[in-house]
Design a protein around this motif. Structure first.
Motif, PDB file in Angstrom:
ATOM      1  N   UNK A   1       0.837  -1.139  -0.170  1.00  0.00           N
ATOM      2  CA  UNK A   1       0.122   0.017   0.061  1.00  0.00           C
ATOM      3  C   UNK A   1       0.942   1.347   0.050  1.00  0.00           C
ATOM      4  N   UNK A   2      -0.070   2.330   0.118  1.00  0.00           N
ATOM      5  CA  UNK A   2       0.951   3.668   0.025  1.00  0.00           C
ATOM      6  C   UNK A   2       1.828   3.789   1.355  1.00  0.00           C
ATOM      7  N   UNK A   3       2.812   4.381   1.329  1.00  0.00           N
ATOM      8  CA  UNK A   3       3.424   4.383   2.900  1.00  0.00           C
ATOM      9  C   UNK A   3       2.635   4.986   3.710  1.00  0.00           C
ATOM     10  N   UNK A   4       2.700   4.500   4.854  1.00  0.00           N
ATOM     11  CA  UNK A   4       2.184   5.073   5.957  1.00  0.00           C
ATOM     12  C   UNK A   4       2.996   5.326   7.253  1.00  0.00           C
ATOM     13  N   UNK A   5       2.600   6.600   7.807  1.00  0.00           N
ATOM     14  CA  UNK A   5       3.755   6.913   8.992  1.00  0.00           C
ATOM     15  C   UNK A   5       3.884   5.985  10.101  1.00  0.00           C
ATOM     16  N   UNK A   6       4.860   5.889  10.379  1.00  0.00           N
ATOM     17  CA  UNK A   6       5.267   4.930  11.856  1.00  0.00           C
ATOM     18  C   UNK A   6       5.735   5.940  12.902  1.00  0.00           C
ATOM     19  N   UNK A   7       5.050   5.896  14.090  1.00  0.00           N
ATOM     20  CA  UNK A   7       5.657   6.749  15.304  1.00  0.00           C
ATOM     21  C   UNK A   7       6.871   5.900  15.924  1.00  0.00           C
TER      22      UNK A   7
END
Length: 311
Positions: free
Chosen positions: A226-232
């Motif tokens: 999928x499209x890159x999703x931010x990771x905390x």
């Protein structure tokens, strides 16, 4: 200044000064000189027709008519070195109506036993009405077919002939499925000419593409992408022991990496403005196997992102 200025001039002086070609063109423009043409031959049509003495309407009669139409059509295709790709069967009814169906093959064919099952599957779509007076079968799309002749020693020739004879199984299956759900719904994957995860594979229509050979030797890729999703996570290239993604907390148990992938500098891809990425295959305490990467920063800020998940 104009062509009309030359029409009234003496032809002899024009021919002496400009040549006979000018005089000939003037006569052709005025219709005084014959100008033979060679018309292009009409395109070759591959079709057969069966006129019936009495109207028919039973399925067995339609199959019998199909068996009469296919052999001469395939013989004509063979003589011209062509193979049918799309066929159209037309049924002319006694009330003046017309019913028709079409089938598309995964590979050009000129053998009746490969074409007949596909048409027989769709014969139920024809409404005979008060009866059918005439059947017409036409290859509306056809392609060149080259003869394959086995050569070599006797055993090798027999093995090669058996391989060529059995090499149509996949194409026949694609043709059967395409007759039911459509050729555009059957696709196959091919390797793409790019090292980026989003472009490393391409989807092609199975009926109009050859099977792929060996895929390039690349590290494993996730099943879901999928499209890159931010990771905390801490903003450092070092793998974090804990991180949050999609509102859930994860603990890093094991990881494989890093696999460094750089953007294509000759293309301005908005998804890759974050610069070079270090990808990791991460096993988490929740049982998920994620594909995380650390973006080193380019036109966008650096950080950790999740790009996919393994099975």
């Amino acid at each position: 200044r104009r062509i009309g200025d030359l029409i009234g001039q003496p032809r002899a002086s024009l021919a002496r000064r400009f040549g006979t070609g000018l005089v000939l063109r003037l006569d052709q423009a005025m219709g005084a000189a014959a100008e033979p043409i060679a018309p292009a031959p009409p395109p070759e049509r591959f079709a057969t027709r069966l006129s019936l003495p009495d109207p028919i309407g039973l399925m067995d009669d339609l199959l019998a008519g199909l068996d009469r139409l296919l052999p001469p059509l395939c013989a004509k295709l063979t003589r011209h070195g062509r193979g049918a790709r799309t066929l159209r069967l037309e049924a002319f009814r006694s009330d003046g109506g017309l019913q028709w169906l079409s089938v598309t093959l995964a590979r050009p064919a000129q053998a009746p036993d490969r074409i007949r099952p596909l048409i027989a599957m769709k014969l139920e779509e024809i409404d005979a009405g008060l009866g059918i007076d005439m059947l017409r079968l036409e290859a509306v799309a056809h392609e060149p077919v080259h003869d394959t002749r086995p050569a070599g020693h006797l055993d090798a020739s027999r093995a090669n002939a058996a391989r060529l004879k059995a090499d149509t199984g996949l194409e026949d299956l694609i043709g059967r499925l395409g007759a039911r759900i459509g050729m555009d719904a059957i696709t196959r994957r091919h390797p793409g000419n790019s090292h980026l995860p989003e472009k490393c594979a391409q989807t092609l229509a199975a009926a109009w593409s050859a099977p792929c050979g060996d895929w390039p030797d690349r590290p494993p890729r996730p099943v879901l992408l999928w499209r890159p999703e931010p990771v905390q996570a801490p903003d450092t290239p070092r793998p974090p022991e804990q991180f949050r993604w999609r509102g859930r907390g994860f603990r890093w148990l094991a990881g494989q990496g890093p696999e460094r992938i750089a953007p294509e500098w000759w293309l301005d891809d908005p998804e890759w403005r974050s610069g070079t990425r270090d990808y990791w295959v991460v096993d988490t305490d929740r049982g998920d196997r994620l594909w995380l990467y650390y973006a080193h920063g380019g036109q966008l800020s650096p950080g950790w992102f999740c790009h996919g998940a393994f099975a």
